[in-house]
Design a protein around this motif. Structure first.
Motif, PDB file in Angstrom:
ATOM      1  N   UNK A  47     -30.496  23.946 -71.353  1.00  0.00           N
ATOM      2  CA  UNK A  47     -31.798  23.257 -71.430  1.00  0.00           C
ATOM      3  C   UNK A  47     -32.739  23.888 -72.456  1.00  0.00           C
ATOM      4  N   UNK A  48     -32.224  24.648 -73.369  1.00  0.00           N
ATOM      5  CA  UNK A  48     -33.077  25.244 -74.399  1.00  0.00           C
ATOM      6  C   UNK A  48     -33.330  24.243 -75.517  1.00  0.00           C
ATOM      7  N   UNK A  49     -34.532  24.278 -76.059  1.00  0.00           N
ATOM      8  CA  UNK A  49     -34.900  23.396 -77.165  1.00  0.00           C
ATOM      9  C   UNK A  49     -35.332  22.009 -76.744  1.00  0.00           C
ATOM     10  N   UNK A  50     -35.129  21.662 -75.478  1.00  0.00           N
ATOM     11  CA  UNK A  50     -35.468  20.312 -75.026  1.00  0.00           C
ATOM     12  C   UNK A  50     -36.978  20.082 -75.008  1.00  0.00           C
ATOM     13  N   UNK A  51     -37.732  21.100 -74.608  1.00  0.00           N
ATOM     14  CA  UNK A  51     -39.179  20.962 -74.545  1.00  0.00           C
ATOM     15  C   UNK A  51     -39.757  20.645 -75.915  1.00  0.00           C
ATOM     16  N   UNK A  52     -39.271  21.356 -76.946  1.00  0.00           N
ATOM     17  CA  UNK A  52     -39.757  21.142 -78.312  1.00  0.00           C
ATOM     18  C   UNK A  52     -39.341  19.766 -78.835  1.00  0.00           C
TER      19      UNK A  52
END
Length: 209
Positions: free
Chosen positions: A189-194
């Motif tokens: 789930x890394x980078x999803x917020x950006x």
């Protein structure tokens, strides 16, 4: 109410007539974002991670997505368009040609497409077939956001730094700014917020007009 839902699926270009009426898709005014990438690049997993629901079918077998799926993403006030993966070498030439014609027909019909998210493999892209897709989109003047998926496969900081440098150079050579891409892992789930923040950036009149 679910934050996303499947709207419709089409399997042939003969279904396009009557689908689009200016910016509307079957009465829906939300801007459309087309998700594009090579077979088995992790496109379906990324769509599900963005939507927060398992709507797109995932498979370890490349070339499974042969239709175009439309998902209403209420959280972002957008419609995600899941296009068939390109570059599946094991498919028969006749089948590859059919996919290519189908995809080209979609881009010709959907004249109000807001943006394309082009998904590349963080370990290997852009490949030659990716470059062909980029050229195809550039010639049509469609805004492109690049996503380098499977970022969790780069295990060390040194690997990540090297790939990021290589990617920035490759995109610059293709005429794109260094900030036009995201590194994402659907697993971690890394980078999803950006990426979501980028996709959520809308002019009010795009949705409410």
């Amino acid at each position: 109410m679910e934050k996303a839902e499947h709207l419709l699926t089409i399997g042939d270009s003969s279904q396009f007539p009557g689908m689009f009426n200016g910016p509307f898709l079957k009465g829906h005014r939300e801007p459309r974002v087309a998700m594009v990438g090579r077979s088995n690049v992790g496109k379906s997993s990324l769509i599900n991670a963005l939507l927060g629901l398992k709507l797109a079918q995932t498979s370890k077998q490349p070339g499974k997505t042969r239709a175009i799926h439309f998902y209403l993403w209420r959280e972002a006030k957008r419609i995600l368009v899941d296009l068939p993966g390109y570059g599946y070498a094991r498919a028969a030439k006749q089948e590859r040609d059919r996919w290519e014609t189908f995809i080209r027909s979609y881009f010709e019909e959907d004249t109000h497409l807001d943006r394309v998210v082009l998904i590349l493999d963080s370990r290997h892209g852009p490949t030659e077939v990716d470059r062909e897709a980029i050229e195809f989109l550039s010639l049509r003047g469609i805004p492109v956001t690049f996503v380098f998926a499977k970022a969790d496969s780069l295990k060390t900081q040194a690997q990540r730094a090297l790939r990021q440098k290589e990617v920035a150079l490759a995109l610059k050579e293709l005429g794109f700014a260094s900030d036009s891409h995201h590194w994402v892992s659907s697993i971690e789930k890394t980078g999803l917020k950006e990426l979501k923040k980028d996709l959520f950036t809308l002019k009010e009149d795009e949705v409410d007009a």
